[in-house]
Design a protein around this motif. Sequence first.
Motif, PDB file in Angstrom:
ATOM      1  N   LEU A   1       0.829  -1.203   0.000  1.00 24.88           N
ATOM      2  CA  LEU A   1       0.000   0.000   0.000  1.00 24.88           C
ATOM      3  C   LEU A   1       0.863   1.252   0.000  1.00 24.88           C
ATOM      4  CD1 LEU A   1      -2.771   1.308   0.067  1.00 24.88           C
ATOM      5  CD2 LEU A   1      -2.742   1.067   2.559  1.00 24.88           C
ATOM      6  N   ALA A   2       1.902   1.275   0.821  1.00 27.83           N
ATOM      7  CA  ALA A   2       2.796   2.440   0.879  1.00 27.83           C
ATOM      8  C   ALA A   2       3.467   2.680  -0.465  1.00 27.83           C
ATOM      9  CB  ALA A   2       3.845   2.242   1.974  1.00 27.83           C
ATOM     10  N   GLU A   3       3.902   1.609  -1.132  1.00 29.58           N
ATOM     11  CA  GLU A   3       4.529   1.744  -2.450  1.00 29.58           C
ATOM     12  C   GLU A   3       3.543   2.309  -3.463  1.00 29.58           C
ATOM     13  OE1 GLU A   3       6.742  -0.903  -5.903  1.00 29.58           O
ATOM     14  OE2 GLU A   3       6.373  -1.810  -3.951  1.00 29.58           O
ATOM     15  N   PHE A   4       2.314   1.809  -3.459  1.00 28.29           N
ATOM     16  CA  PHE A   4       1.287   2.296  -4.379  1.00 28.29           C
ATOM     17  C   PHE A   4       1.020   3.782  -4.156  1.00 28.29           C
ATOM     18  CE2 PHE A   4      -3.277   3.195  -5.059  1.00 28.29           C
ATOM     19  CZ  PHE A   4      -3.344   3.018  -6.436  1.00 28.29           C
ATOM     20  N   LEU A   5       0.899   4.173  -2.898  1.00 31.23           N
ATOM     21  CA  LEU A   5       0.585   5.563  -2.573  1.00 31.23           C
ATOM     22  C   LEU A   5       1.735   6.518  -2.858  1.00 31.23           C
ATOM     23  CD1 LEU A   5      -1.369   5.023   0.761  1.00 31.23           C
ATOM     24  CD2 LEU A   5      -2.314   5.605  -1.484  1.00 31.23           C
ATOM     25  N   SER A   6       2.951   5.997  -2.945  1.00 26.64           N
ATOM     26  CA  SER A   6       4.110   6.863  -3.174  1.00 26.64           C
ATOM     27  C   SER A   6       4.368   7.151  -4.652  1.00 26.64           C
ATOM     28  CB  SER A   6       5.362   6.236  -2.555  1.00 26.64           C
ATOM     29  OG  SER A   6       5.785   5.106  -3.300  1.00 26.64           O
ATOM     30  N   LYS A   7       3.646   6.481  -5.530  1.00 21.84           N
ATOM     31  CA  LYS A   7       3.869   6.625  -6.972  1.00 21.84           C
ATOM     32  C   LYS A   7       2.699   7.350  -7.635  1.00 21.84           C
ATOM     33  CE  LYS A   7       6.489   2.333  -7.439  1.00 21.84           C
ATOM     34  NZ  LYS A   7       6.506   1.010  -8.073  1.00 21.84           N
ATOM     35  N   PRO A   8       2.934   7.905  -8.819  1.00 22.06           N
ATOM     36  CA  PRO A   8       1.817   8.486  -9.568  1.00 22.06           C
ATOM     37  C   PRO A   8       0.792   7.401  -9.915  1.00 22.06           C
ATOM     38  CG  PRO A   8       3.925   9.172 -10.506  1.00 22.06           C
ATOM     39  CD  PRO A   8       4.213   8.098  -9.494  1.00 22.06           C
ATOM     40  N   VAL A   9      -0.464   7.799  -9.965  1.00 21.03           N
ATOM     41  CA  VAL A   9      -1.537   6.862 -10.310  1.00 21.03           C
ATOM     42  C   VAL A   9      -1.377   6.441 -11.768  1.00 21.03           C
ATOM     43  CG1 VAL A   9      -4.044   6.596 -10.546  1.00 21.03           C
ATOM     44  CG2 VAL A   9      -3.097   7.894  -8.631  1.00 21.03           C
ATOM     45  N   GLU A  10      -1.476   5.133 -12.000  1.00 19.93           N
ATOM     46  CA  GLU A  10      -1.408   4.588 -13.361  1.00 19.93           C
ATOM     47  C   GLU A  10      -2.800   4.189 -13.813  1.00 19.93           C
ATOM     48  OE1 GLU A  10       1.593   1.593 -14.023  1.00 19.93           O
ATOM     49  OE2 GLU A  10       2.826   2.409 -12.405  1.00 19.93           O
ATOM     50  N   GLU A  11      -3.037   4.228 -15.115  1.00 18.56           N
ATOM     51  CA  GLU A  11      -4.340   3.869 -15.669  1.00 18.56           C
ATOM     52  C   GLU A  11      -4.680   2.396 -15.441  1.00 18.56           C
ATOM     53  OE1 GLU A  11      -6.084   3.439 -20.101  1.00 18.56           O
ATOM     54  OE2 GLU A  11      -5.370   5.432 -19.593  1.00 18.56           O
ATOM     55  N   ASP A  12      -3.704   1.527 -15.546  1.00 19.32           N
ATOM     56  CA  ASP A  12      -3.915   0.080 -15.424  1.00 19.32           C
ATOM     57  C   ASP A  12      -4.442  -0.271 -14.037  1.00 19.32           C
ATOM     58  OD1 ASP A  12      -3.835  -2.692 -15.335  1.00 19.32           O
ATOM     59  OD2 ASP A  12      -1.708  -2.838 -15.819  1.00 19.32           O
ATOM     60  N   ILE A  13      -5.662  -0.756 -13.966  1.00 15.68           N
ATOM     61  CA  ILE A  13      -6.311  -1.036 -12.678  1.00 15.68           C
ATOM     62  C   ILE A  13      -5.604  -2.132 -11.891  1.00 15.68           C
ATOM     63  CG2 ILE A  13      -7.998  -2.726 -13.500  1.00 15.68           C
ATOM     64  CD1 ILE A  13     -10.060  -1.127 -11.736  1.00 15.68           C
ATOM     65  N   THR A  14      -4.859  -2.994 -12.565  1.00 14.49           N
ATOM     66  CA  THR A  14      -4.156  -4.059 -11.840  1.00 14.49           C
ATOM     67  C   THR A  14      -2.915  -3.551 -11.109  1.00 14.49           C
ATOM     68  OG1 THR A  14      -2.892  -4.781 -13.786  1.00 14.49           O
ATOM     69  CG2 THR A  14      -5.011  -5.888 -13.377  1.00 14.49           C
ATOM     70  N   THR A  15      -2.603  -2.260 -11.233  1.00 12.81           N
ATOM     71  CA  THR A  15      -1.520  -1.681 -10.435  1.00 12.81           C
ATOM     72  C   THR A  15      -2.002  -1.333  -9.031  1.00 12.81           C
ATOM     73  OG1 THR A  15      -1.934   0.598 -11.181  1.00 12.81           O
ATOM     74  CG2 THR A  15      -0.362  -0.720 -12.469  1.00 12.81           C
ATOM     75  N   VAL A  16      -3.317  -1.396  -8.805  1.00  3.86           N
ATOM     76  CA  VAL A  16      -3.889  -1.148  -7.479  1.00  3.86           C
ATOM     77  C   VAL A  16      -3.680  -2.401  -6.636  1.00  3.86           C
ATOM     78  CG1 VAL A  16      -6.008  -0.645  -6.197  1.00  3.86           C
ATOM     79  CG2 VAL A  16      -5.621   0.421  -8.434  1.00  3.86           C
ATOM     80  N   PRO A  17      -3.064  -2.269  -5.463  1.00  2.00           N
ATOM     81  CA  PRO A  17      -2.853  -3.450  -4.617  1.00  2.00           C
ATOM     82  C   PRO A  17      -4.166  -4.168  -4.331  1.00  2.00           C
ATOM     83  CG  PRO A  17      -1.652  -1.579  -3.737  1.00  2.00           C
ATOM     84  CD  PRO A  17      -2.526  -1.056  -4.835  1.00  2.00           C
ATOM     85  N   GLY A  18      -4.146  -5.472  -4.497  1.00  2.00           N
ATOM     86  CA  GLY A  18      -5.334  -6.284  -4.241  1.00  2.00           C
ATOM     87  C   GLY A  18      -6.209  -6.510  -5.453  1.00  2.00           C
ATOM     88  N   ILE A  19      -5.907  -5.846  -6.573  1.00  2.00           N
ATOM     89  CA  ILE A  19      -6.693  -6.047  -7.789  1.00  2.00           C
ATOM     90  C   ILE A  19      -5.831  -6.750  -8.818  1.00  2.00           C
ATOM     91  CG2 ILE A  19      -7.977  -4.971  -9.673  1.00  2.00           C
ATOM     92  CD1 ILE A  19      -8.866  -2.841  -7.779  1.00  2.00           C
ATOM     93  N   GLY A  20      -6.142  -8.014  -9.015  1.00  2.00           N
ATOM     94  CA  GLY A  20      -5.459  -8.818 -10.017  1.00  2.00           C
ATOM     95  C   GLY A  20      -6.333  -8.964 -11.247  1.00  2.00           C
ATOM     96  N   PRO A  21      -5.947  -9.824 -12.164  1.00  3.49           N
ATOM     97  CA  PRO A  21      -6.703 -10.003 -13.403  1.00  3.49           C
ATOM     98  C   PRO A  21      -8.166 -10.403 -13.180  1.00  3.49           C
ATOM     99  CG  PRO A  21      -4.538 -11.004 -13.606  1.00  3.49           C
ATOM    100  CD  PRO A  21      -4.692 -10.584 -12.174  1.00  3.49           C
ATOM    101  N   LYS A  22      -8.440 -11.291 -12.236  1.00  3.29           N
ATOM    102  CA  LYS A  22      -9.815 -11.743 -11.995  1.00  3.29           C
ATOM    103  C   LYS A  22     -10.680 -10.607 -11.458  1.00  3.29           C
ATOM    104  CE  LYS A  22     -13.107 -14.761 -11.791  1.00  3.29           C
ATOM    105  NZ  LYS A  22     -13.767 -15.207 -13.000  1.00  3.29           N
ATOM    106  N   ALA A  23     -10.163  -9.858 -10.479  1.00  3.13           N
ATOM    107  CA  ALA A  23     -10.914  -8.722  -9.936  1.00  3.13           C
ATOM    108  C   ALA A  23     -11.131  -7.661 -11.014  1.00  3.13           C
ATOM    109  CB  ALA A  23     -10.193  -8.125  -8.737  1.00  3.13           C
ATOM    110  N   ALA A  24     -10.117  -7.426 -11.853  1.00  2.00           N
ATOM    111  CA  ALA A  24     -10.248  -6.447 -12.938  1.00  2.00           C
ATOM    112  C   ALA A  24     -11.350  -6.870 -13.908  1.00  2.00           C
ATOM    113  CB  ALA A  24      -8.916  -6.290 -13.669  1.00  2.00           C
ATOM    114  N   GLU A  25     -11.424  -8.158 -14.176  1.00  3.39           N
ATOM    115  CA  GLU A  25     -12.467  -8.690 -15.074  1.00  3.39           C
ATOM    116  C   GLU A  25     -13.862  -8.464 -14.474  1.00  3.39           C
ATOM    117  OE1 GLU A  25     -13.898 -13.126 -16.353  1.00  3.39           O
ATOM    118  OE2 GLU A  25     -11.738 -12.733 -16.428  1.00  3.39           O
TER     119      GLU A  25
END
Length: 81
Positions: A17-41
């Motif tokens: 979570l800390a790593e995600f929050l320290s970076k610019p937001v990316e369009e790819d939803i699977t860059t969100v911690p806890g969201i993998g390919p199945k959740a994205a689908e």
Amino acid sequence: MATGFDVNRSKVSDDALAEFLSKPVEEDITTVPGIGPKAAEILAKNCENDPGIETTFQLIGKFLSLKGKGMGSKEHCDAMW
């Protein structure tokens, strides 16, 4: 079955979570911690009258749109759940 969001059941590590929050937001939803390919689908599917969520920006927008006047953090997270 869970009746709402439970922070104690989250499988996202503090470091991830800390790593995600320290970076610019990316369009790819699977860059969100806890969201993998199945959740994205699942998120990308239309639900009732709501269009699917395909990007991180749409996910953030949806979350923010659920914040009602006078709503606390728990109620806000439950609304997204």
